[in-house]
Design a protein around this motif. Structure first.
Motif, mmCIF file in Angstrom:
data_model
loop_
_atom_site.group_PDB
_atom_site.id
_atom_site.type_symbol
_atom_site.label_atom_id
_atom_site.label_comp_id
_atom_site.label_asym_id
_atom_site.label_seq_id
_atom_site.Cartn_x
_atom_site.Cartn_y
_atom_site.Cartn_z
ATOM 1 N N UNK A 72 45.797 50.890 16.786
ATOM 2 C CA UNK A 72 46.634 49.253 17.366
ATOM 3 C C UNK A 72 48.164 49.812 16.973
ATOM 4 N N UNK A 73 48.008 50.382 17.335
ATOM 5 C CA UNK A 73 49.663 50.822 17.913
ATOM 6 C C UNK A 73 50.578 51.435 16.173
ATOM 7 N N UNK A 74 49.631 51.538 15.597
ATOM 8 C CA UNK A 74 50.398 52.441 14.277
ATOM 9 C C UNK A 74 50.845 53.726 14.536
ATOM 10 N N UNK A 75 50.741 54.226 15.832
ATOM 11 C CA UNK A 75 51.355 56.101 15.261
ATOM 12 C C UNK A 75 52.471 55.338 15.592
ATOM 13 N N UNK A 76 53.119 54.726 16.626
ATOM 14 C CA UNK A 76 54.621 53.735 17.106
ATOM 15 C C UNK A 76 55.146 53.154 15.530
ATOM 16 N N UNK A 77 54.554 52.222 14.955
ATOM 17 C CA UNK A 77 55.214 51.953 14.079
ATOM 18 C C UNK A 77 54.905 52.484 13.437
ATOM 19 N N UNK A 78 54.792 53.642 12.831
ATOM 20 C CA UNK A 78 54.807 54.832 12.150
ATOM 21 C C UNK A 78 56.449 55.864 11.835
ATOM 22 N N UNK A 79 56.545 55.644 13.618
ATOM 23 C CA UNK A 79 57.415 56.330 13.415
ATOM 24 C C UNK A 79 58.765 55.871 13.281
ATOM 25 N N UNK A 80 58.563 54.352 14.115
ATOM 26 C CA UNK A 80 59.809 53.166 13.968
ATOM 27 C C UNK A 80 60.173 52.872 12.616
ATOM 28 N N UNK A 81 58.991 53.310 11.089
ATOM 29 C CA UNK A 81 59.119 52.541 9.523
ATOM 30 C C UNK A 81 59.025 53.824 9.277
ATOM 31 N N UNK A 82 59.311 55.837 9.873
ATOM 32 C CA UNK A 82 59.485 56.603 9.016
ATOM 33 C C UNK A 82 58.858 57.096 8.426
ATOM 34 N N UNK A 83 57.605 56.446 8.544
ATOM 35 C CA UNK A 83 56.134 56.896 7.259
ATOM 36 C C UNK A 83 55.529 58.266 7.535
ATOM 37 N N UNK A 84 54.752 58.299 6.698
ATOM 38 C CA UNK A 84 53.654 59.790 6.358
ATOM 39 C C UNK A 84 52.526 59.411 7.299
ATOM 40 N N UNK A 85 51.830 59.907 7.905
ATOM 41 C CA UNK A 85 50.504 59.499 8.504
ATOM 42 C C UNK A 85 49.526 61.484 7.860
ATOM 43 N N UNK A 86 49.251 60.157 7.110
ATOM 44 C CA UNK A 86 47.843 61.162 6.152
ATOM 45 C C UNK A 86 46.697 60.723 7.168
ATOM 46 N N UNK A 87 46.212 62.461 8.096
ATOM 47 C CA UNK A 87 45.018 62.138 8.677
ATOM 48 C C UNK A 87 44.057 62.597 8.106
ATOM 49 N N UNK A 88 42.955 61.760 8.268
ATOM 50 C CA UNK A 88 41.750 62.230 7.784
ATOM 51 C C UNK A 88 39.653 62.655 9.652
ATOM 52 N N UNK A 89 39.633 63.280 9.746
ATOM 53 C CA UNK A 89 38.822 63.800 10.578
ATOM 54 C C UNK A 89 37.369 63.157 10.289
ATOM 55 N N UNK A 90 36.767 62.344 8.864
ATOM 56 C CA UNK A 90 35.663 61.754 9.438
ATOM 57 C C UNK A 90 35.955 61.088 7.782
ATOM 58 N N UNK A 91 35.544 60.205 8.598
ATOM 59 C CA UNK A 91 35.708 58.559 7.245
ATOM 60 C C UNK A 91 34.553 58.198 6.694
#
Lengths: 543, 543
Positions: B240-259
């Motif tokens: 939903x374009x959030x990789x780019x939004x997270x860069x714009x807002x200088x966020x932290x991406x917490x990755x999760x392989x299996x939901x």
């Protein structure tokens, strides 16, 4: 690389997937989703977003019926109020360009702007009737004058062919306004203070206004439904694009005719204000307000400041009173602020004085400014990031002006080498933050207003007894800076400070009049140029 | 109107005042201003924005050295992790297009996508080695395969010509990546799930990706430095374009392989997560988690949900646990969500059930979607805003796709009449909110009446023992079609067809009551959507 690019095949821009970026979309959205939310507060007046949209559409329609449209200028001389706010939407909705004029200018300067901008319509608030009349009295093509009768203001004089409300009534409620066909279309015209001769008309386009509205809101971590107090004049870079940002964030605009601590603190309390912008002088005014006034502030308020490097002491005083200060920097040519002193967590642990010093730096590019650098003005080579080497600040990107109106030479100079030349001198720190050291054009910033030293010198040179003159900034408790004039009299003549100041009062706007006049020989370089840095040192001692 | 428009004279787009809108600018800014902030967390791995930028530049450089550039496709089959995130920047930095492929697809479907998209490079995580090998084994132009060896994952098999880290090492740290010359340039390729024949390749451009990243962040009142948990796959409309939004807002991406709930709750606690996105099924999973897991959640968390109309009961359960749910709606063709159920203050005072019902509506246009309407699919005439008349949802504006790759016919159909045809059927409420009643093909027509399968599912979700429900049309001698319900019971509960039907009779019109109830596990797509076409086949056999 692909010989034929499949991604360029059969996917043109069309109505379904391309629309011009424009802040007008923000208003339509606010009104359609939140029609009942309060958009504007002006004294006892309340106006919703639904009403504001409807009135802006009527304004656009009324203008269109008078033949105003694409490429036409609509000037406004008014305080921050309902009409001024609506003009930011209604004027561009008919394709025209809003030219909000500095209300502190004298009739001559306003006359120049109206002529140069070719204003077809002039909206004038009662308070500025006299200056507007004088400014337009000799115009060959006098604009249609519409008087603004603010019911919250009893003074002044209503002038013009008709009044604003009557004009709105001429418009159709269902006028089919449209987004610009091209987002590069002009939306606003803002005159610089004219450091070298006549002021220049800075043109903004819809794309830049849209983007800088969002960028400034992002700088501030703005979320939906802000309550914003208008201490910053909307005639300054269209209030740094905040009329449009407030529509995007469906906020409430609290209007204020006169910016005084006696009005600001009660407004903060009454309307639960959470945001305002202002020059450091406004902060200084609040920091020095009476304890009774200060006691009215009971919740956190975000303050955005620009217009001059804010003294660390002022920032410190404000923050100690629970104002969260965001320091931004920009020029008329960059839609107002386009650089922000982004806060770094590790500064939290510093002493208050050091924190304030960090915050007084101009900073880094705002979210939607594309590039920023400090570089050699001739070679455009970036200076080392050593915090010492002085260079000029350069910007580039979508929030740099479209250009100067009817002045391709000045536009070409400003954009030489593919960057906008700010004219401000700065160092570049190791952490990438820019800090202004001087203004290459000797601008004096008094009470948030840019004053050109050259302009004052021009007047002084017209004094019958003055031989030479040089003006620099002098520190002022009240205004931040005030002009200090150094003059050499013609041999055999005599004058007094009082008499020179009186002369100035006759020939320039009040806020430009020097606070001090010193009679002396001017220090000069070997090539005969006045050494302003020497005078600045002297002025420091006088302040 | 001015005969000659002075605002179009001598002010062209040039380097100083025009740059392509692109989310790549966000990454460069985050890295230059906040190089030390944590961008990515993957198990024990931590990576800053400075490192992420440097690695993305290397990726772009390594690709360019292999001849990858403008118009080339780089496919990725990987879970939400560091390589997948970096590919969202590194791939377009060399001018190429990222094609994040759904990891749950079978080899045949992946093979089709790789062929159709003409992928020159395929990055594959160990977990998906086998399916990738089968998908590429018969390709005439086999892509360069790069294996991703996630150190946090011990299973699977590393395949390919070389591994991702070795590939990065081929790249230059000082590679001069550039913004696209034209913001209309493609940035991403996302295949639809292909409900009718082969999947279509939806193309995103830099302009749309930039704008929808900001728009979705605004929907959520996102401020700087969010901590975002990746429960939504990045292969789904680029997260939903959030990789780019997270860069714009200088966020932290917490990755999760299996939901899984067992991983989500500890991650919320450990990293102080404040945002995540997910289909209603993810919310359902959390709402039904064990009390021990739920106890790990101690602070407010914002949840954005889309992908299917969320049952009111699920929203209600989530909100009662302190999750703030924002319901959004969109399609692959609109960069993910482009419609948002904006909350109205006056709904606060409603009962929880009514509040949840309001929130389950799809809503209004997101901040940067230009237009939204419900209209007759043939005439494109808007339906009345009566909450009853069913029409199709149409969107237009900058966050609508560039088009379908190599499929101008489908693009022209999708954009017929100057609007994007969503294929979703909805009503338009008096307040301007859109509510989906069904996909065109999911409507059940019984005795001439349109029945929304969603409406029946909504009721079934309120049944105390039902965990999940899906309703499709079943042939009926008498009515033409009748609803057939497939339900999954909550663990440890029991129910009967008769009892479920009785529950429905109490909560809906008689003609809507399912003719049959089947207890089973629901078949789902890779993105967690129920595969109604499978259920329809089953219903055929039952009729």
């Amino acid at each position: 690389m692909n010989a034929i690019n499949p991604y360029e095949y059969g996917m043109p821009r069309e109505a379904a997937n391309f629309q011009a970026l424009s802040p007008l979309s923000f208003l339509e959205r606010a009104a359609s989703i939140y029609p009942q939310r309060v958009a504007l507060i002006n004294g006892r007046q309340r106006q919703t977003w639904g009403e504001t949209y409807a009135r802006s559409v009527r304004l656009a329609s009324a203008l269109a019926k008078r033949g105003i449209g694409l490429g036409d200028t609509v000037a406004v001389i008014a305080p921050n109020g309902i009409a001024m706010f609506e003009a930011h939407f209604g004027v561009p909705m008919c394709g025209a360009v809003i030219n909000a004029i500095n209300t502190r200018l004298d009739a001559e300067a306003i006359g120049f702007i109206l002529q140069h901008g070719e204003a077809k319509v002039l909206m004038v608030d009662k308070e500025f009737a006299e200056v507007a009349q004088r400014a337009t009295s000799h115009m060959p093509n006098r604009p249609l004058i519409i008087g603004i009768d603010d019911v919250e203001y009893d003074e002044g004089q209503l002038i013009g062919e008709l009044d604003y409300e009557a004009f709105l009534a001429e418009g159709d409620a269902d006028y089919a306004w449209q987004l610009p066909a091209d987002e590069w279309q002009a939306i606003a015209l803002n005159y610089t203070s004219g450091t070298t001769g006549n002021p220049k008309g800075v043109v903004y386009h819809h794309r830049g206004a849209h983007l800088n509205a969002l960028s400034n809101a992002m700088c501030w971590d703005m979320t939906r439904f802000p309550v914003y107090l208008w201490t910053l004049p909307m005639f300054h870079c269209n209030g740094w694009c905040f009329p449009w940002a407030l529509a995007a964030y469906v906020g409430t605009n609290v209007c204020l005719r006169h910016v005084r601590a006696e009005a600001i603190f009660p407004a903060l309390a009454e309307h639960a204000v959470d945001h305002f912008c202002g020059a450091p002088i406004v902060m200084n005014m609040l920091a020095n307000a009476s304890p009774e006034l200060k006691a009215l502030k009971t919740r956190p308020v975000k303050v955005m400041t620009a217009g001059a490097p804010p003294p660390a002491a002022v920032i410190e005083a404000m923050e100690s009173q629970g104002f969260q200060v965001t320091h931004v920097y920009g020029l008329t040519e960059t839609y107002g602020p386009s650089v922000v002193c982004e806060w770094q967590d590790e500064w939290d642990s510093e002493a208050p004085e050091q924190r304030a010093r960090y915050k007084s730096r101009q900073g880094v590019r705002a979210p939607l400014l594309d590039e920023l650098m400090v570089a050699d003005p001739q070679t455009l080579q970036p200076v080392p990031r050593d915090g010492e080497t002085i260079g000029e600040i350069f910007m580039r990107g979508n929030v740099v002006m479209k250009g100067y109106l009817k002045n391709p030479t000045a536009t070409a100079e400003a954009f030489a080498g593919g960057w906008f030349h700010s004219g401000d001198l700065a160092v570049w720190h190791a952490d990438g933050y820019v800090e202004i050291k001087d203004r290459s054009k000797d601008i004096i910033i008094s009470g948030g207003e840019n004053i050109s030293s050259i302009e004052i010198e021009d007047v002084l040179y017209r004094h019958p007894y003055i031989l030479e003159a040089a003006v620099v900034a002098m520190h002022s408790e009240r205004w931040g800076e005030t002009p200090c004039a150094f003059v050499t009299l013609k041999p055999g003549t005599e004058s007094t400070e009082e008499s020179v100041i009186k002369f100035c009062q006759h020939h320039m706007a009040r806020f430009k009049v020097p606070g001090k006049v010193v009679f002396c020989e001017l220090p000069k370089t070997s090539t005969g140029k006045v050494q302003k840095f020497v005078l600045r040192e002297q002025a420091k001692a006088l302040a």
